[in-house]
Design a protein around this motif. Structure first.
Motif, short mmCIF file in Angstrom:
data_model
loop_
_atom_site.label_atom_id
_atom_site.label_comp_id
_atom_site.label_asym_id
_atom_site.label_seq_id
_atom_site.Cartn_x
_atom_site.Cartn_y
_atom_site.Cartn_z
N VAL A 61 0.84 -1.20 0.00
CA VAL A 61 0.00 0.00 0.00
C VAL A 61 0.87 1.25 0.00
O VAL A 61 0.60 2.22 -0.72
N ALA A 62 1.93 1.25 0.82
CA ALA A 62 2.81 2.41 0.89
C ALA A 62 3.46 2.70 -0.46
O ALA A 62 3.63 3.86 -0.86
N LEU A 63 3.78 1.65 -1.21
CA LEU A 63 4.46 1.85 -2.49
C LEU A 63 3.49 2.18 -3.63
O LEU A 63 3.79 3.02 -4.48
N PHE A 64 2.34 1.50 -3.65
CA PHE A 64 1.49 1.56 -4.84
C PHE A 64 0.11 2.17 -4.62
O PHE A 64 -0.68 2.26 -5.56
N PRO A 88 0.26 9.72 -5.04
CA PRO A 88 1.07 8.57 -5.45
C PRO A 88 2.57 8.89 -5.46
O PRO A 88 2.98 10.03 -5.70
N LEU A 89 3.37 7.85 -5.21
CA LEU A 89 4.81 8.01 -5.39
C LEU A 89 5.11 8.23 -6.87
O LEU A 89 4.42 7.69 -7.73
N GLU A 95 9.91 2.72 -10.76
CA GLU A 95 10.57 2.00 -11.85
C GLU A 95 12.06 1.79 -11.55
O GLU A 95 12.60 0.68 -11.72
N THR A 96 12.73 2.83 -11.08
CA THR A 96 14.17 2.74 -10.81
C THR A 96 14.43 1.84 -9.60
O THR A 96 15.36 1.03 -9.61
N THR A 97 13.62 2.00 -8.56
CA THR A 97 13.83 1.22 -7.34
C THR A 97 13.62 -0.26 -7.58
O THR A 97 14.40 -1.11 -7.10
#
Length: 232
Positions: free
Chosen positions: A194-197, A202-203, A209-211
């Motif tokens: 959830v934190a990422l996506f 939104p992030l 993509e890079t991470t």
């Protein structure tokens, strides 16, 4: 030389190499501090910003303030993860205010999961009351070591503070029930997916993509998948 040795000895006695343990929350300064409910706060028109919740006057505290029926029933199952967390904190059970403690009932459907998440302010100890769970966490030292165990009814498992952990019911036909104690009245919880996506806002997609080493199409697929899981 003797004076230097004596000074070093005194310094070592004053500063032990092994630090003393401390509670996750500050120790209470009185026997109890039952938190005011939101309605009571509104009536008093309190606008203070404090570390914790305001206390009821001691003369207004009743025996019933120290009892709660919150965990009699499971929380609502949301999404398609197959787990429901009913967490009693100081915000929902005022007697926990200043006690450095929260407690949760976690229900798992067959093949249900409480997905990877962290509690930034608490260590968690899980008691499995019913069923079977695969549980585990990932440490920072040793770096990224995965500690895991299959536990059964009557077993305990500890998830250290701030580390990524999960619980999964491997049984495809039987549910499971766990009771978790956390040493903070407000442990916090952050699911990794959830934190990422599904953060708000939104992030940046370039960051994801890079991470993660994936392209834009895969980022979009993961965002849709995670958000769909939360809504189902």
């Amino acid at each position: 030389m003797a004076a230097l040795q004596l000074a070093l000895l005194l310094m070592s006695l004053a500063s032990p190499l092994v630090p003393t343990a401390s509670a996750a929350d500050e120790d209470p300064l009185q026997d109890f501090c039952v938190a005011l409910s939101p309605d009571e706060l509104q009536q008093l028109q309190l606008t203070l910003n404090i570390n914790g919740l305001p206390c009821k006057p001691a003369a207004a505290v009743k025996s019933s303030d120290f009892a709660s029926q919150q965990l009699r029933n499971p929380a609502n199952f949301t999404g398609n993860l197959g787990s429901a967390v009913n967490l009693a904190t100081a915000a929902t059970f005022g007697a926990l205010n200043t006690q450095g403690l929260s407690i949760a009932r976690i229900d798992y459907k067959p093949h249900g999961i409480n997905p990877p998440h962290v509690h930034p302010r608490a260590t968690e100890v899980l008691f499995l009351a019913q069923g079977t769970l695969l549980v585990g966490f990932v440490s920072t030292a040793p770096a990224n070591q995965f500690f895991y165990q299959t536990i059964y009814a009557g077993d305990l498992f500890v998830f250290p503070r701030g580390l990524v952990h999960f619980q999964f019911n491997p049984d495809k036909s039987k549910p499971a029930l766990g009771i978790a104690a956390l040493n903070s009245q407000n442990p916090g919880a952050s699911q990794l997916a959830v934190a990422l996506f599904a953060s708000n806002p939104p992030l940046p997609e370039d960051v994801l993509e890079t991470t993660l080493g994936i392209d834009d199409d895969e980022v979009q697929r993961l965002i849709a998948s995670v958000q769909g899981t939360l809504m189902m």
